[in-house]
Scaffold this active site. Structure first.
Site, PDB file in Angstrom:
ATOM      1  N   TYR A 151      37.132  43.227  40.402  1.00 15.17           N
ATOM      2  CA  TYR A 151      36.306  42.715  41.478  1.00 15.17           C
ATOM      3  C   TYR A 151      37.185  41.698  42.487  1.00 15.17           C
ATOM      4  CZ  TYR A 151      32.532  38.995  42.462  1.00 15.17           C
ATOM      5  OH  TYR A 151      31.703  38.472  43.158  1.00 15.17           O
ATOM      6  N   ILE A 152      37.221  40.585  42.762  1.00 11.59           N
ATOM      7  CA  ILE A 152      38.051  40.100  43.366  1.00 11.59           C
ATOM      8  C   ILE A 152      39.441  41.096  44.609  1.00 11.59           C
ATOM      9  CG2 ILE A 152      39.233  38.125  44.344  1.00 11.59           C
ATOM     10  CD1 ILE A 152      38.107  36.093  42.024  1.00 11.59           C
ATOM     11  N   LEU A 206      42.971  49.370  34.887  1.00 11.71           N
ATOM     12  CA  LEU A 206      41.723  49.964  34.664  1.00 11.71           C
ATOM     13  C   LEU A 206      41.415  49.799  33.267  1.00 11.71           C
ATOM     14  CD1 LEU A 206      41.912  53.275  36.380  1.00 11.71           C
ATOM     15  CD2 LEU A 206      41.379  51.316  37.382  1.00 11.71           C
ATOM     16  N   PHE A 254      46.879  40.113  40.461  1.00 14.25           N
ATOM     17  CA  PHE A 254      45.132  39.137  40.215  1.00 14.25           C
ATOM     18  C   PHE A 254      45.066  39.773  38.814  1.00 14.25           C
ATOM     19  CE2 PHE A 254      44.031  40.734  44.520  1.00 14.25           C
ATOM     20  CZ  PHE A 254      43.618  39.599  44.850  1.00 14.25           C
ATOM     21  N   SER A 310      43.109  29.185  38.957  1.00 22.77           N
ATOM     22  CA  SER A 310      41.428  29.112  38.584  1.00 22.77           C
ATOM     23  C   SER A 310      41.313  27.391  38.876  1.00 22.77           C
ATOM     24  CB  SER A 310      40.899  29.556  37.418  1.00 22.77           C
ATOM     25  OG  SER A 310      39.939  29.571  36.952  1.00 22.77           O
ATOM     26  N   TYR A 343      42.530  31.438  27.547  1.00 23.05           N
ATOM     27  CA  TYR A 343      42.237  31.412  29.328  1.00 23.05           C
ATOM     28  C   TYR A 343      43.032  30.383  30.265  1.00 23.05           C
ATOM     29  CZ  TYR A 343      40.570  32.849  33.824  1.00 23.05           C
ATOM     30  OH  TYR A 343      40.584  32.974  34.936  1.00 23.05           O
ATOM     31  N   LYS A 354      46.405  30.309  33.416  1.00 21.01           N
ATOM     32  CA  LYS A 354      46.105  29.961  34.327  1.00 21.01           C
ATOM     33  C   LYS A 354      47.642  28.337  34.274  1.00 21.01           C
ATOM     34  CE  LYS A 354      43.637  33.369  35.562  1.00 21.01           C
ATOM     35  NZ  LYS A 354      44.735  34.159  36.499  1.00 21.01           N
TER      36      LYS A 354
HETATM   37  P1  NAD Z   1      38.254  41.039  36.716  1.00 21.95           P
HETATM   38  O1  NAD Z   1      38.674  41.669  35.537  1.00 21.95           O
HETATM   39  O2  NAD Z   1      37.453  42.303  37.630  1.00 21.95           O
HETATM   40  O3  NAD Z   1      40.162  41.890  37.649  1.00 21.95           O
HETATM   41  C1  NAD Z   1      41.513  42.296  36.773  1.00 21.95           C
HETATM   42  C2  NAD Z   1      42.019  43.774  37.250  1.00 21.95           C
HETATM   43  O4  NAD Z   1      43.183  43.514  36.488  1.00 21.95           O
HETATM   44  C3  NAD Z   1      40.837  44.688  36.514  1.00 21.95           C
HETATM   45  O5  NAD Z   1      41.035  45.429  37.361  1.00 21.95           O
HETATM   46  C4  NAD Z   1      41.782  44.677  35.367  1.00 21.95           C
HETATM   47  O6  NAD Z   1      41.352  46.436  34.764  1.00 21.95           O
HETATM   48  C5  NAD Z   1      43.400  44.118  35.648  1.00 21.95           C
HETATM   49  N1  NAD Z   1      43.749  44.313  34.690  1.00 21.95           N
HETATM   50  C6  NAD Z   1      43.892  43.687  33.724  1.00 21.95           C
HETATM   51  N2  NAD Z   1      44.928  43.784  33.164  1.00 21.95           N
HETATM   52  C7  NAD Z   1      46.086  44.077  33.463  1.00 21.95           C
HETATM   53  C8  NAD Z   1      47.255  44.660  32.696  1.00 21.95           C
HETATM   54  N3  NAD Z   1      48.166  44.014  31.671  1.00 21.95           N
HETATM   55  N4  NAD Z   1      48.427  45.665  34.012  1.00 21.95           N
HETATM   56  C9  NAD Z   1      47.560  46.022  35.119  1.00 21.95           C
HETATM   57  N5  NAD Z   1      45.865  45.383  35.116  1.00 21.95           N
HETATM   58  C10 NAD Z   1      45.300  44.888  34.171  1.00 21.95           C
HETATM   59  O7  NAD Z   1      38.909  39.908  37.104  1.00 21.95           O
HETATM   60  P2  NAD Z   1      38.464  38.637  38.597  1.00 21.95           P
HETATM   61  O8  NAD Z   1      37.712  38.684  38.977  1.00 21.95           O
HETATM   62  O9  NAD Z   1      38.262  39.913  39.769  1.00 21.95           O
HETATM   63  O10 NAD Z   1      39.834  38.498  38.928  1.00 21.95           O
HETATM   64  C11 NAD Z   1      40.087  38.424  39.273  1.00 21.95           C
HETATM   65  C12 NAD Z   1      41.256  37.612  38.878  1.00 21.95           C
HETATM   66  O11 NAD Z   1      40.707  35.972  39.744  1.00 21.95           O
HETATM   67  C13 NAD Z   1      42.281  36.940  37.380  1.00 21.95           C
HETATM   68  O12 NAD Z   1      43.646  36.622  37.564  1.00 21.95           O
HETATM   69  C14 NAD Z   1      41.391  35.915  37.145  1.00 21.95           C
HETATM   70  O13 NAD Z   1      41.863  35.569  36.398  1.00 21.95           O
HETATM   71  C15 NAD Z   1      41.103  35.323  37.752  1.00 21.95           C
HETATM   72  N6  NAD Z   1      40.017  34.091  38.513  1.00 21.95           N
HETATM   73  C16 NAD Z   1      39.253  35.089  38.336  1.00 21.95           C
HETATM   74  C17 NAD Z   1      37.415  34.038  38.671  1.00 21.95           C
HETATM   75  C18 NAD Z   1      36.556  34.864  38.175  1.00 21.95           C
HETATM   76  O14 NAD Z   1      35.354  34.407  37.868  1.00 21.95           O
HETATM   77  N7  NAD Z   1      36.303  35.899  38.016  1.00 21.95           N
HETATM   78  C19 NAD Z   1      37.614  33.179  38.994  1.00 21.95           C
HETATM   79  C20 NAD Z   1      38.916  31.940  39.065  1.00 21.95           C
HETATM   80  C21 NAD Z   1      40.301  32.719  38.796  1.00 21.95           C
HETATM   81  N1  UFG Z   2      24.836  29.653  32.340  1.00 17.44           N
HETATM   82  C1  UFG Z   2      24.063  29.567  32.040  1.00 17.44           C
HETATM   83  N2  UFG Z   2      23.676  30.983  31.635  1.00 17.44           N
HETATM   84  C2  UFG Z   2      24.173  31.710  30.942  1.00 17.44           C
HETATM   85  C3  UFG Z   2      25.987  31.752  31.901  1.00 17.44           C
HETATM   86  C4  UFG Z   2      26.110  30.509  32.644  1.00 17.44           C
HETATM   87  O1  UFG Z   2      23.427  28.495  32.167  1.00 17.44           O
HETATM   88  O2  UFG Z   2      24.112  33.000  30.867  1.00 17.44           O
HETATM   89  C5  UFG Z   2      25.579  28.204  33.913  1.00 17.44           C
HETATM   90  C6  UFG Z   2      26.827  27.622  33.037  1.00 17.44           C
HETATM   91  O3  UFG Z   2      26.461  26.394  31.750  1.00 17.44           O
HETATM   92  C7  UFG Z   2      27.358  27.257  34.315  1.00 17.44           C
HETATM   93  C8  UFG Z   2      27.329  27.819  35.437  1.00 17.44           C
HETATM   94  O4  UFG Z   2      26.042  28.503  34.179  1.00 17.44           O
HETATM   95  O5  UFG Z   2      27.348  25.803  34.359  1.00 17.44           O
HETATM   96  C9  UFG Z   2      28.365  28.679  35.761  1.00 17.44           C
HETATM   97  O6  UFG Z   2      28.500  29.043  34.521  1.00 17.44           O
HETATM   98  P1  UFG Z   2      29.673  30.275  34.691  1.00 17.44           P
HETATM   99  O7  UFG Z   2      29.937  31.085  33.057  1.00 17.44           O
HETATM  100  O8  UFG Z   2      29.342  31.156  35.787  1.00 17.44           O
HETATM  101  O9  UFG Z   2      30.856  30.171  35.532  1.00 17.44           O
HETATM  102  P2  UFG Z   2      31.545  28.419  34.581  1.00 17.44           P
HETATM  103  O10 UFG Z   2      32.047  28.001  35.891  1.00 17.44           O
HETATM  104  O11 UFG Z   2      31.656  28.165  33.473  1.00 17.44           O
HETATM  105  O12 UFG Z   2      32.926  29.388  34.914  1.00 17.44           O
HETATM  106  C10 UFG Z   2      33.673  30.565  35.731  1.00 17.44           C
HETATM  107  C11 UFG Z   2      35.000  30.826  35.039  1.00 17.44           C
HETATM  108  C12 UFG Z   2      36.260  30.811  34.368  1.00 17.44           C
HETATM  109  C13 UFG Z   2      36.570  29.911  35.980  1.00 17.44           C
HETATM  110  C14 UFG Z   2      35.698  28.815  35.971  1.00 17.44           C
HETATM  111  C15 UFG Z   2      36.593  28.177  37.368  1.00 17.44           C
HETATM  112  O13 UFG Z   2      34.048  31.769  34.308  1.00 17.44           O
HETATM  113  O14 UFG Z   2      37.025  31.882  34.284  1.00 17.44           O
HETATM  114  O15 UFG Z   2      34.408  29.266  36.728  1.00 17.44           O
HETATM  115  O16 UFG Z   2      36.964  29.219  38.236  1.00 17.44           O
HETATM  116  F1  UFG Z   2      37.727  28.996  35.371  1.00 17.44           F
END
Ligand code: NAD
Ligand code: UFG
Length: 339
Positions: free
Chosen positions: A13-14, A35, A83, A127, A151, A155
């Site tokens: 995604y990111i 993937l 990522f 994160s 998780y 981090k």
């Molecule tokens: P995502 O799952 O869409 O992307 C992660 C990618 O890494 C995936 O495409 C997956 O196939 C690949 N991957 C996982 N393990 C691997 C490995 N061992 N080797 C090669 N590829 C691998 O997730 P995202 O939301 O894009 O998040 C990217 C990064 O940002 C992650 O490290 C996640 O922890 C961090 N992050 C995400 C959020 C969020 O809310 N999305 C918040 C804070 C931090």
């Molecule tokens: N929530 C609901 N209903 C749902 C899902 C979530 O009410 O079905 C609420 C949660 O209680 C929270 C808010 O929506 O108050 C956001 O929840 P998310 O699950 O979307 O996100 P979080 O803040 O819990 O966590 C996300 C990522 C974590 C990351 C964090 C900070 O999932 O990995 O943001 O970056 F660590």
């Protein structure tokens, strides 16, 4: 000379949104992704959107010999935006060793291969979870750190590991980016978040209610000490977040050391605020029920991102309305994601 950036997890995604911004800024992009949680289709879309090519390797960052081969073949990789990782909080409590192996051991292997190939520039996806339950908001980078689940611990450990790597060898330049809550999608509506199974996160869940795949939104907790009782978060448009990585590349210069930045908007929105904004984007009232709190959740979390503005010249541009409109464009155009 065009700089070549290796993006691990670039099909996700990111990562995919960051590839768009890197290509648009003139970087050469090499993606490594196993993937596990993504489709190669996302990279095809990245190339269509930008009209530029990238190089893709289906590989696991834990596979040292394959990673070494990639570094040798690509020769002059300037830096890595890392990522790749597993990110589901609940799942990490059930299979912690898988998380430690993939995220922690994977990053250790990656850094070893980087050092061997004399590439010592890394931007790491951290994160806001590393702040645990913050004592106040907005959250600044120097607040105390803690983790409440495996998780989050991966981090936190990786932040420490990367600092140790720098301490041992000052030729490394490390940028730790602490993301708040990324939502939204590319404005084309063709690139967005495509979660497997039932989404854990709020916005992907709401979007599946909107396309009729799920019945109603469960609002987890309505008795928090917030303006309407529901949890408050700092939602940030994924394109703004992606641009933050391009801005962070300027910290990968000799003698930069370790830099840490919050990437958020500085605004807090409640669950009900998000539902209201999404209703507006979708054009109808989406059903929701008030449900019990979700264990492990905190009341309020939003960033002070002024350091990123001062040092990187970056700040988030898109507002919550735009985040919801772009999320909905993606979901309505592609109800089954990349499938
Ligand atoms: P995502 O799952 O869409 O992307 C992660 C990618 O890494 C995936 O495409 C997956 O196939 C690949 N991957 C996982 N393990 C691997 C490995 N061992 N080797 C090669 N590829 C691998 O997730 P995202 O939301 O894009 O998040 C990217 C990064 O940002 C992650 O490290 C996640 O922890 C961090 N992050 C995400 C959020 C969020 O809310 N999305 C918040 C804070 C931090
Ligand atoms: N929530 C609901 N209903 C749902 C899902 C979530 O009410 O079905 C609420 C949660 O209680 C929270 C808010 O929506 O108050 C956001 O929840 P998310 O699950 O979307 O996100 P979080 O803040 O819990 O966590 C996300 C990522 C974590 C990351 C964090 C900070 O999932 O990995 O943001 O970056 F660590």
């Amino acid at each position: 000379m065009t700089r070549k950036i290796l993006v691990t997890g670039g099909a996700g995604y990111i990562g995919s949104h960051t590839c768009v911004e890197l290509l648009n800024s003139g970087y050469e992009v090499v993606v490594v992704d196993n993937l596990y949680n993504a489709s190669e289709k996302s990279l095809q879309i990245v190339q269509e959107i930008t009209g530029k090519n990238l190089t893709f390797y289906k590989a696991d960052i834990r596979d040292a010999s394959k990673m070494d081969e990639i570094f040798k073949k690509e020769k002059n990789i300037f830096g890595v935006i890392h990522f790749a990782g597993l990110k589901a909080v609940g799942e990490s409590c059930q299979i912690p060793l898988t998380y430690y192996d993939n995220n922690v051991a994977g990053t250790v292997t990656l850094c070893e291969v980087m050092a061997k190939n004399n590439c010592k520039n890394i931007i790491f996806s951290s994160s806001a979870t590393v702040y645990g339950d913050p004592h106040k908001v907005p959250i600044k980078e120097d607040f105390p750190l803690s983790a409440t689940n495996p998780y989050g611990r991966t981090k936190l450990m990786l932040e420490e590991i990367l600092k140790d790597v720098y301490t041992s060898d000052n030729n490394w330049n490390v940028v730790l980016l602490r993301y708040f809550n990324p939502i939204g999608a590319h404005e084309s509506g063709d690139l967005g978040e495509d979660p497997n199974g039932i989404p854990n996160n709020l916005v992907p869940y709401i979007l599946q209610v909107a396309v009729g795949k799920l019945e109603k939104v469960n609002v987890f907790g309505s008795d928090y000490d917030t303006h309407d009782g529901t949890g408050v978060r700092d939602y940030i448009h994924v394109v703004d977040l992606a641009k933050g990585h391009v801005s962070a590349l300027k910290k990968l210069e000799p003698q930069s050391g370790v830099s840490v930045y919050n990437l958020g908007t500085g605004n807090g929105y409640s669950v009900l605020d998000i539902v209201k904004n999404m209703n507006k984007a979708v054009g109808r009232e989406l059903p929701f029920v008030l449900a019990p709190r979700r264990p492990g959740d905190i009341a309020t979390c939003y960033a002070d991102s002024s350091l990123a503005f001062r040092e990187l010249g970056w700040r988030a541009e898109f507002d919550i309305e735009r985040m919801c409109v772009d999320s909905w464009r993606w979901q309505s155009k592609h109800p089954d994601g990349f499938k």
